[in-house]
Enzyme design. Structure first.
Site, mmCIF file in Angstrom:
data_model
loop_
_atom_site.group_PDB
_atom_site.id
_atom_site.type_symbol
_atom_site.label_atom_id
_atom_site.label_comp_id
_atom_site.label_asym_id
_atom_site.label_seq_id
_atom_site.Cartn_x
_atom_site.Cartn_y
_atom_site.Cartn_z
ATOM 1 N N GLU A 205 4.748 2.356 62.695
ATOM 2 C CA GLU A 205 4.818 2.858 61.317
ATOM 3 C C GLU A 205 6.227 2.744 60.763
ATOM 4 O O GLU A 205 6.425 2.444 59.588
ATOM 5 C CB GLU A 205 4.362 4.325 61.276
ATOM 6 C CG GLU A 205 2.902 4.526 61.612
ATOM 7 C CD GLU A 205 1.988 3.960 60.549
ATOM 8 O OE1 GLU A 205 1.866 2.717 60.474
ATOM 9 O OE2 GLU A 205 1.401 4.757 59.805
ATOM 10 N N THR B 194 3.311 1.450 48.881
ATOM 11 C CA THR B 194 3.544 2.824 49.318
ATOM 12 C C THR B 194 4.866 3.340 48.759
ATOM 13 O O THR B 194 4.985 4.500 48.358
ATOM 14 C CB THR B 194 3.574 2.895 50.850
ATOM 15 O OG1 THR B 194 2.346 2.399 51.348
ATOM 16 C CG2 THR B 194 3.749 4.318 51.337
#
Lengths: 321, 321
Positions: A132, A185
């Protein structure tokens, strides 16, 4: 070197930022998901020999999350042999469904299994978080933890990491509508205000506490009353065309609640039965019909289980090689 | 008129603003608490004929919370007869232990019982909130709800009121230290900042979700990790002399967590056993020893039950009068 041996792990998509559980609560789907195939190699280093199901992802092991996760695991174990990896993407990238998390979780689980399970689940969460960090610049856990653990998972804190699987078998179904627009994002995060009005904060944590009680007591009425986000959804939903109408359609079709999945653009809705979740899917799709925006929809149970091995081959030599 | 009949109800003290559960989570103690005695009178109106256990409280039914609560109940039922009430205060006022809430809850429960229980528990919460409105200008429920319902109670929302008793029997003990300083709720509230930094908000609701899971799963380790308040406690605790030292002493003595009770100045600590709670009490008291500030301490279980009838006399006439 048992390089005829391989494992293949499947890790599911996940919904993070569950309404009032922004940044702390996520849950796993059963499908879609990603698969990672892994095999030891005598040569050192990590090779990604194939990527299926999607175009445009780097097969450079330093650039692809599965390589990053695997490399860190090898390093921490001081392992000198190498790994060959393959990735089967079963879900879109940038959809808000934890795509990089599913790849990272599958890689962490596959490599761990291949190496004889030296790591605990908690440690696998931390390795998957490295994927991530590579994908988004932030080592968040709210997608990888449910992808690894299944069900609803709370990420209580990061210092130190405190991941709490709710551990309650639920009969819950999720409908996902992914409007195929690009939504970074970073944009979705940058529009968030850095200060929360006290009154909204209190309502938000009242709802989160209600959501937790609803889940843990299996009180779906309470769960439904609590599935609100009065802080982030109003700020973010402007980036998702027809969000308000889709949400209203889902609720009108009987969903317990609905919201933005992760940072969007996917929209999720929870239902108490599979039949309901399918009606909700039709209602959500109908809002986008004729909008000019293509959509992809999924209906999935919220299963107790997350990542799992789906294939394995073990060659046992007659004498130690 | 069955004016020989009377009831007496006992309602316990409560701890509201439980760390990260600011404004939404409270719990009941077993003791201390207040008693309200009630009897019907033929003459209309409400008379408070005695107040025991404390000096300085008004016996004007329009000024005392028990009169305010009872009056509203009579009005809503269109009852024309009157009530005689007596109040036995078993706890200090202005201590942060929900003193007005205990009186209000006892009044609501006693009057309801006297009138043949026309109201549901949810409705009693709303009547008792009228006492809170009188006492503090704000009809909050986070003391009256646990005082009426027992255990831990979530006040999820006010519009409409949504009160959720956790309904899990807990083996938890609470130590209270009340430093006898004057601390106005209005001051304690006015020093709160009206904006919360996003990062602190996220940590706070991670902890609240952890606290809910800890309580509902009876995971006291998780409960202990979650009993933090990084937003309000730092702002408010400056009003309570030696707060930091008392909290540290409680934790060092084995408490699961500690914080400000309500708006203070009382400090509460939770423990897993009675023995522990008593050690914690000694540790907390020792911090104040020689400080020149008088303290009152309590150790109580966190019981499942809140308000209850403690005495009742029913005269049944041979024929209807």
């Amino acid at each position: 070197m048992d390089n005829n041996n391989f494992v293949k792990a499947y890790a599911p998509a996940t919904v993070a930022n569950v309404c009032c559980g922004f940044d702390v609560l996520g849950f796993a789907l059963d499908a879609p998901g990603d698969e990672v195939w892994a095999r030891k190699t005598e040569a050192p280093g990590i090779t990604i020999s194939a990527i299926h199901g999607i175009a445009g992802l780097s097969s450079d092991a330093k650039e692809n999350v599965i390589g990053v996760v695997a490399q860190k695991m090898l390093e921490d174990l001081n392992i000198t042999h190498g790994l060959e990896l393959q990735l089967h993407k079963g879900m879109p990238v940038g959809s808000g469904l934890g795509s990089s998390a599913a790849s990272s979780a599958a890689a962490a689980f596959a490599v761990n299994a291949l190496l004889g399970s030296p790591f605990t689940t908690q440690e696998l969460v931390m390795y998957a978080m490295e994927g991530e960090r590579k994908a988004s610049g932030s080592a968040h856990a709210d997608n990888v933890a449910p992808s690894l653990l299944g069900g609803f998972v709370l990420v209580r804190d990061y210092e130190p990491l405190d991941v709490v699987p709710l551990g309650v078998p639920l009969e819950l179904y999720c409908t996902i509508l992914y409007p195929q627009i690009e939504l970074k994002t970073s944009l979705s995060r940058s529009i968030l205000k850095q200060e929360i009005p006290l009154k909204k904060g209190i309502r938000q944590w009242g709802n989160l506490a209600g959501l937790m009680a609803g889940l843990l007591k299996k009180d779906y009425n309470l769960l439904s009353r609590s599935l609100h986000d009065e802080i982030f959804e109003p700020e973010r939903s402007v980036l998702i065309p027809l969000f308000k109408q889709v949400k209203e359609a889902a609720l009108a079709a009987g969903a317990l609640g609905a919201g933005i999945s992760g940072s969007g653009p996917s929209i999720f809705a929870l239902s108490a039965t599979l039949e309901q979740a399918q009606s909700v899917k039709e209602a959500m799709e109908s809002v986008y019909a004729g909008s000019g925006i293509e959509t992809k929809t999924y209906v999935s149970q919220v299963p107790d289980q997350g990542v799992r091995l789906v294939a394995q081959s073990t060659f046992q030599p007659a004498v130690s090689l």
